[in-house]
Design a protein around this motif. Structure first.
Motif, PDB file in Angstrom:
ATOM      1  N   ASP A  34       3.629  -0.952   4.919  1.00 20.63           N
ATOM      2  CA  ASP A  34       2.313  -1.065   5.566  1.00 20.63           C
ATOM      3  C   ASP A  34       1.632   0.300   5.649  1.00 20.63           C
ATOM      4  O   ASP A  34       0.447   0.430   5.329  1.00 20.63           O
ATOM      5  N   ALA A  35       2.379   1.300   6.070  1.00 16.01           N
ATOM      6  CA  ALA A  35       1.808   2.646   6.180  1.00 16.01           C
ATOM      7  C   ALA A  35       1.384   3.168   4.808  1.00 16.01           C
ATOM      8  O   ALA A  35       0.310   3.767   4.670  1.00 16.01           O
ATOM      9  N   GLN A  36       2.199   2.916   3.802  1.00 14.82           N
ATOM     10  CA  GLN A  36       1.877   3.393   2.452  1.00 14.82           C
ATOM     11  C   GLN A  36       0.634   2.712   1.905  1.00 14.82           C
ATOM     12  O   GLN A  36      -0.229   3.363   1.308  1.00 14.82           O
ATOM     13  N   SER A  37       0.517   1.391   2.111  1.00 20.57           N
ATOM     14  CA  SER A  37      -0.667   0.692   1.587  1.00 20.57           C
ATOM     15  C   SER A  37      -1.929   1.139   2.318  1.00 20.57           C
ATOM     16  O   SER A  37      -2.981   1.297   1.696  1.00 20.57           O
ATOM     17  N   ARG A  38      -1.843   1.372   3.628  1.00 20.16           N
ATOM     18  CA  ARG A  38      -2.999   1.884   4.371  1.00 20.16           C
ATOM     19  C   ARG A  38      -3.402   3.262   3.864  1.00 20.16           C
ATOM     20  O   ARG A  38      -4.579   3.544   3.676  1.00 20.16           O
ATOM     21  N   GLN A  39      -2.413   4.122   3.650  1.00 15.06           N
ATOM     22  CA  GLN A  39      -2.719   5.476   3.188  1.00 15.06           C
ATOM     23  C   GLN A  39      -3.281   5.467   1.772  1.00 15.06           C
ATOM     24  O   GLN A  39      -4.207   6.219   1.473  1.00 15.06           O
ATOM     25  N   ASP A  40      -2.738   4.611   0.914  1.00 19.73           N
ATOM     26  CA  ASP A  40      -3.250   4.545  -0.458  1.00 19.73           C
ATOM     27  C   ASP A  40      -4.699   4.086  -0.491  1.00 19.73           C
ATOM     28  O   ASP A  40      -5.529   4.673  -1.191  1.00 19.73           O
ATOM     29  N   GLN A 135      -9.694   7.990   7.860  1.00 15.86           N
ATOM     30  CA  GLN A 135      -9.290   9.377   8.078  1.00 15.86           C
ATOM     31  C   GLN A 135      -7.994   9.452   8.890  1.00 15.86           C
ATOM     32  O   GLN A 135      -7.102  10.241   8.572  1.00 15.86           O
ATOM     33  N   GLU A 136      -7.888   8.624   9.924  1.00 10.41           N
ATOM     34  CA  GLU A 136      -6.679   8.650  10.758  1.00 10.41           C
ATOM     35  C   GLU A 136      -5.458   8.170   9.979  1.00 10.41           C
ATOM     36  O   GLU A 136      -4.376   8.739  10.100  1.00 10.41           O
ATOM     37  N   TRP A 137      -5.601   7.102   9.187  1.00 12.71           N
ATOM     38  CA  TRP A 137      -4.459   6.579   8.442  1.00 12.71           C
ATOM     39  C   TRP A 137      -4.011   7.528   7.353  1.00 12.71           C
ATOM     40  O   TRP A 137      -2.817   7.623   7.058  1.00 12.71           O
ATOM     41  N   LEU A 138      -4.944   8.240   6.754  1.00 11.00           N
ATOM     42  CA  LEU A 138      -4.572   9.207   5.727  1.00 11.00           C
ATOM     43  C   LEU A 138      -3.775  10.355   6.338  1.00 11.00           C
ATOM     44  O   LEU A 138      -2.839  10.875   5.719  1.00 11.00           O
ATOM     45  N   ASP A 139      -4.111  10.741   7.561  1.00 10.21           N
ATOM     46  CA  ASP A 139      -3.425  11.844   8.239  1.00 10.21           C
ATOM     47  C   ASP A 139      -2.175  11.397   8.995  1.00 10.21           C
ATOM     48  O   ASP A 139      -1.439  12.237   9.515  1.00 10.21           O
ATOM     49  N   ASP A 140      -1.922  10.096   9.082  1.00  7.84           N
ATOM     50  CA  ASP A 140      -0.805   9.573   9.860  1.00  7.84           C
ATOM     51  C   ASP A 140       0.541   9.970   9.249  1.00  7.84           C
ATOM     52  O   ASP A 140       0.835   9.634   8.110  1.00  7.84           O
ATOM     53  N   LYS A 141       1.333  10.687  10.006  1.00  8.81           N
ATOM     54  CA  LYS A 141       2.685  11.055   9.576  1.00  8.81           C
ATOM     55  C   LYS A 141       3.739  10.301  10.381  1.00  8.81           C
ATOM     56  O   LYS A 141       4.899  10.229   9.975  1.00  8.81           O
ATOM     57  N   ASP A 142       3.361   9.729  11.526  1.00 12.06           N
ATOM     58  CA  ASP A 142       4.324   9.074  12.411  1.00 12.06           C
ATOM     59  C   ASP A 142       4.830   7.741  11.865  1.00 12.06           C
ATOM     60  O   ASP A 142       6.025   7.461  11.935  1.00 12.06           O
ATOM     61  N   ALA A 143       3.946   6.914  11.328  1.00 12.50           N
ATOM     62  CA  ALA A 143       4.374   5.602  10.823  1.00 12.50           C
ATOM     63  C   ALA A 143       5.348   5.732   9.657  1.00 12.50           C
ATOM     64  O   ALA A 143       6.387   5.057   9.655  1.00 12.50           O
TER      65      ALA A 143
END
Length: 189
Positions: A34-40, A135-143
């Motif tokens: 989920d985190a990877q697809s959001r960031q992509d 912007q927040e999802w691209l910077d997210d390192k916690d998930a």
């Protein structure tokens, strides 16, 4: 029937660790995917997408398990070279911020309140994210760290279960890889 004090059968020993281990690995994979697809998607839209401001926004807040949540955010926007488009945000943050259940305009000061800045895919204007979310999802390192931690914990439990099964087999006089076999007759009471 097993008597009190009698050793438990081989299936009741360390194999129970496998179930929580598999659950942790599965949860970790889901969180990481989920985190990877959001960031992509965020990276793609921020790099090649087109920014605009929503013409209109409606939020659908639904009740779920006693806690209302945002189900979807509907936006109207005018895409470059196209007519007005009505679509839903591709992904959202589930924070109703005190809004009651129902379809409504977002309350002033909430995450999806007007003016809502959007970023959309040029080839498919119906693929839209709120600029703030992207912007927040691209910077997210916690998930991603959480997903990796869950996978690591699950795999550590799998290794622990294998180690305990191997030790149990050796105690019963079996080869380390025969943990699944019945104990030898000379060890039975």
């Amino acid at each position: 029937m097993r008597q009190f004090g009698e050793p438990t059968p081989r299936t009741a020993r360390p194999t129970w660790i496998g179930v929580p281990a598999l659950v942790l690995v599965l949860l970790g994979v889901l969180v990481l995917a989920d985190a990877q697809s959001r960031q992509d998607l965020s990276r793609e839209l921020l790099d090649t997408g087109i920014e605009t401001v929503a013409d209109a926004v409606q939020v659908e807040v639904t009740g779920g398990a006693g806690r209302p949540a945002i189900n979807e955010v509907r936006v109207d926007l005018t895409a470059a070279g196209a007519d007005r488009i009505r679509t839903t945000l591709h992904d959202i943050v589930d924070d109703r911020q005190g809004m009651p259940e129902g379809i409504q305009q977002p309350a002033p000061g909430t995450r999806y309140a007007m003016p809502l800045h959007l970023v959309y895919r040029q080839s498919d204007p119906s693929t839209v994210l709120a600029l703030k979310d992207a912007q927040e999802w691209l910077d997210d390192k916690d998930a991603p760290r959480l997903g990796q931690g869950l996978i690591g914990a699950g795999l550590a439990l799998v290794v622990l279960a294998a180690l305990l099964l191997t030790i149990g087999a050796r105690r019963r006089g079996l080869a380390w890889w025969q943990w699944y076999a019945e104990p030898l007759a000379r060890h039975r009471k």
